[in-house]
Design an enzyme around this catalytic site. Structure first.
Site, PDB file in Angstrom:
ATOM      1  N   ASP A 285      62.914   6.866  24.539  1.00 63.81           N
ATOM      2  CA  ASP A 285      63.687   5.687  24.882  1.00 63.81           C
ATOM      3  C   ASP A 285      62.704   4.526  25.020  1.00 63.81           C
ATOM      4  O   ASP A 285      61.480   4.703  24.933  1.00 63.81           O
ATOM      5  CB  ASP A 285      64.490   5.954  26.171  1.00 63.81           C
ATOM      6  N   GLU A 490      72.979   0.169  32.362  1.00 63.39           N
ATOM      7  CA  GLU A 490      71.801   0.857  32.901  1.00 63.39           C
ATOM      8  C   GLU A 490      71.683   0.651  34.408  1.00 63.39           C
ATOM      9  O   GLU A 490      72.685   0.637  35.121  1.00 63.39           O
ATOM     10  CB  GLU A 490      70.556   0.401  32.131  1.00 63.39           C
TER      11      GLU A 490
HETATM   12  O1  LIG Z   1      68.292  -0.248  22.964  1.00 64.62           O
HETATM   13  C1  LIG Z   1      67.531   0.901  22.719  1.00 64.62           C
HETATM   14  C2  LIG Z   1      67.638   1.876  23.891  1.00 64.62           C
HETATM   15  C3  LIG Z   1      69.025   2.496  24.008  1.00 64.62           C
HETATM   16  O2  LIG Z   1      69.353   3.166  22.796  1.00 64.62           O
HETATM   17  C4  LIG Z   1      69.022   3.491  25.167  1.00 64.62           C
HETATM   18  O3  LIG Z   1      70.253   4.187  25.278  1.00 64.62           O
HETATM   19  C5  LIG Z   1      68.778   2.786  26.491  1.00 64.62           C
HETATM   20  O4  LIG Z   1      68.349   3.688  27.486  1.00 64.62           O
HETATM   21  C6  LIG Z   1      67.841   1.621  26.332  1.00 64.62           C
HETATM   22  N1  LIG Z   1      67.429   0.804  27.275  1.00 64.62           N
HETATM   23  C7  LIG Z   1      66.754  -0.177  26.668  1.00 64.62           C
HETATM   24  C8  LIG Z   1      66.200  -1.375  27.324  1.00 64.62           C
HETATM   25  N2  LIG Z   1      66.036  -1.165  28.684  1.00 64.62           N
HETATM   26  C9  LIG Z   1      65.524  -2.190  29.403  1.00 64.62           C
HETATM   27  C10 LIG Z   1      65.535  -2.041  30.761  1.00 64.62           C
HETATM   28  C11 LIG Z   1      65.012  -3.057  31.535  1.00 64.62           C
HETATM   29  C12 LIG Z   1      64.510  -4.218  30.953  1.00 64.62           C
HETATM   30  C13 LIG Z   1      64.532  -4.338  29.558  1.00 64.62           C
HETATM   31  C14 LIG Z   1      65.048  -3.325  28.785  1.00 64.62           C
HETATM   32  C15 LIG Z   1      66.695   0.033  25.338  1.00 64.62           C
HETATM   33  N3  LIG Z   1      67.372   1.158  25.145  1.00 64.62           N
END
Ligand SMILES: OC[C@@H]1[C@@H](O)[C@H](O)[C@@H](O)c2nc(CNc3ccccc3)cn21
Length: 598
Positions: A285, A490
């Site tokens: 991820d 999330e």
């Molecule tokens: O978008 C790509 C992946 C997604 O497919 C996953 O299911 C997911 O867990 C996932 N989370 C993020 C970005 N998370 C994030 C969290 C905090 C700040 C910036 C991005 C990207 N992705």
């Protein structure tokens, strides 16, 4: 033709072996690297042999970018890849999790929790077919879907990404993989990745494994479970995905009994690859390697070593790719990561690229553009909406059902924060990462749907925030009150209280006290329903996060179609009962499988 790998008629495994034998170590580790579009450009992709580019969350070329804008961007990236010495194409990944939801004008389907309420596996397969077409139309051959979490606690910010708390319902809905990728032919080897052609995409079963059962629903938290529970409850849907030829599996940020999934060699390699025979690729991820350590990203070399040696094949870096490439090269040169492990990873990546037809067709098929958001696709979404709605109450006297409504009533009050907000209807992972209020794309709100379907003589009064003034000298036949959650995703969606925000409960009671009322809850999960709320309203509908086709709601409100949705999750009375699966699901407000028809 001198190179076997360039021969489209050669067996895939011969093509894989041939191109692998020609690759340098730099080219191999480049293939294991996935970078965010924000740091990508054709020369970086070419010079560092990058294997994949993604849109993380809602990362897009620009606000309200359409499919053709996405295709221009992705094809530019691809030009860099095919200019490399061996011409190995990239694959572009995007979260097309309820339609091609980042792209303006795409058909947006109900989120998975609503699809679980339909219990209709073939409908979900058809949703996959449509999603694949609209995703390919923007140039992306890879969707980070389906999430096959078996979600056990509605306090989890990703609860709506799960089809159900019940493993068997989730297993049925793995039909999405077949929709996205196509149906493998008779005799297709078990566990081998499959994509039927240019109208289909690679899928990603996620998040491996047990992401939906962390303590207290804490996102990216720890799942305490026995070996049998992890296998029989949470791993079972992955066996179905593998049988359907799923191309990729995405590891979970979460842990199993304190062990991080991203470094779990037993589950990633010994179980998923060796025991279950998965021949596709395992991807991390977003920034998962950085998140293994506190502070974030410290000891990055060790994180690379422990994840690649556990069985990770491709890393969603997504920004610090130079450091990743440098450290991974050094780890192989020092022997801390074997060349055999690198070759296994690159073989899997190449296999998926050949199977997806990317060597033959690396660029976008622009003829698909006219399908994006077309009526036929929106009709599939409308069908999904009406089949997903769960009728929890119908009439203060069960012998006198309140629904269906009379579309020729004299005067209807439409009110509530969610009656005319497309962004609220779509929820998270729509247009942007977290989703947002307002006209975020093309679609039909509940109010707009009502205006389309009511009788010519019927008057609609729309008042988002009703007051006593609203009712003064008004003789409403009935009221439709739409309330619910704002979009989230999330960890931002983790919620220990699950109270309906924006005074939704108070609005419904205020209106229900004065006029015969049906309340529609737009939410990604069960929420606290005060006894007075259920008592005061005449009917109550759980609509989940229905997406762009609001007419699917009016289809059942006015009786053009029956309500048929069944709860995919237990509806608790109070949050003190959570997690219900631990406390034996006793004394719910509405049990799993509940749903009235009308
Ligand atoms: O978008 C790509 C992946 C997604 O497919 C996953 O299911 C997911 O867990 C996932 N989370 C993020 C970005 N998370 C994030 C969290 C905090 C700040 C910036 C991005 C990207 N992705």
């Amino acid at each position: 033709m001198d190179c076997v790998y360039k021969d489209p008629n050669a067996p895939v495994e011969e093509r894989v072996k041939d191109v692998l034998s020609r690759m340098t170590l730099e080219e191999k580790i480049g293939q294991m690297t996935q970078i965010e579009r924000a740091v990508a450009n054709p020369s970086v992709i070419r010079d560092r042999y990058i294997g994949s580019v993604l849109s993380g969350g809602g990362s897009r070329p620009f606000e309200n970018a359409e499919s053709s804008d996405w295709a221009d961007m992705i094809d530019e990236f691809q030009k860099g890849a095919v200019e490399t010495r061996l011409g190995i194409p990239i694959f572009y990944g995007t979260d097309a999790i309820h339609g091609n939801n980042n792209v303006w004008g795409a058909t947006i389907f109900p989120h998975n929790i609503g699809l679980g309420a339909t219990r209709d596996a073939d409908l979900v397969r058809r949703i996959g077919v449509v999603t694949a077409l609209e995703t390919r139309a923007c140039g992306a051959p890879y969707a980070f879907a389906p999430c096959v979490a078996v979600a056990k606690d509605p306090r989890w910010g990703r609860f709506y990404e799960s089809y159900s708390e019940d493993t068997e319902v989730v297993r049925k809905m793995t039909s999405l993989v077949t929709g996205l990728q196509g149906q493998p032919p008779e005799g297709h080897p078990y566990g081998y990745p499959y994509v039927a052609g240019r109208n289909y995409v690679m899928a990603s079963a996620k998040h491996f494994v047990g992401d939906g059962a962390t303590e207290n629903g804490t996102n990216e938290g720890n799942t305490i479970a026995s070996h049998d529970e992890i296998f029989n409850i949470h791993l079972a849907p992955y066996i179905d995905c593998i049988a359907r030829g799923v191309c990729t599996v995405m590891a979970s940020y979460s842990s199993w009994n304190g062990d991080k999934m991203h470094t779990h060699r037993y589950l990633l390699t010994e179980v998923l690859k060796d025991k279950l025979g998965f021949k596709g690729l395992v991807i991390t991820d977003w920034e998962a390697l950085d998140r293994l350590t506190d502070p974030h990203g410290s000891d990055y070399r060790q994180s690379i070593k422990s994840t690649i040696n556990a069985g990770i094949d491709m890393v969603m870096v997504p920004f610090r790719y130079e450091l990743f490439l440098e450290e991974l090269l050094s780890l192989v040169e020092s022997g801390e990561i074997s060349m055999a492990r690198i070759d296994d990873a690159v073989e899997r990546i190449l296999r998926v690229k050949f199977v997806a037809g990317l060597f033959e067709h690396p660029f976008t098929d622009r003829s698909l553009i006219e399908l994006v958001g077309c009526e036929v696709h929106r009709d599939v979404a409308r069908e999904a909406v009406r089949k997903s709605l769960v009728l929890l109450k119908n009439g203060k006297d069960p012998k006198k059902p309140f629904l269906p409504l009379d579309r020729n009533a004299k005067k209807i009050l439409v009110t509530g924060t969610h009656a005319d907000d497309l962004g609220y209807q779509c929820g998270g992972w729509t247009a942007t990462w977290t989703g947002q209020s307002g006209r975020i794309t093309v679609g039909t709100t509940i109010l707009e749907a009502l205006r389309k379907v009511i009788g010519k003589e019927t008057e609609i009064v729309f008042e988002p925030n009703p007051t006593l003034e609203t009712f003064a000298n008004q003789d409403f036949s009935f009221a439709i009150v739409a309330i619910g959650e704002a979009p989230y995703c999330e960890t931002g969606g983790d919620d220990p209280e699950l109270k309906i925000p924006f005074n939704g409960t108070e609005i419904a009671i205020f209106v229900g006290d004065r006029v015969p009322t049906v309340t529609i809850l737009i939410s990604g999960r069960p929420m606290v329903l005060e006894p007075s709320l259920l008592e005061k309203v005449d009917a109550f509908v759980a609509a989940w996060l229905p997406g762009t086709e609001g007419t699917g709601i009016t289809d059942v409100l006015f009786g053009d179609y029956p309500f048929q949705g069944k709860l995919p999750v237990t509806w608790f009375k109070t949050v003190d009962q959570l997690p219900m699966h631990v406390r034996g699901n006793s004394d719910p407000l509405f049990p799993f499988g509940f749903g009235l028809t009308a």
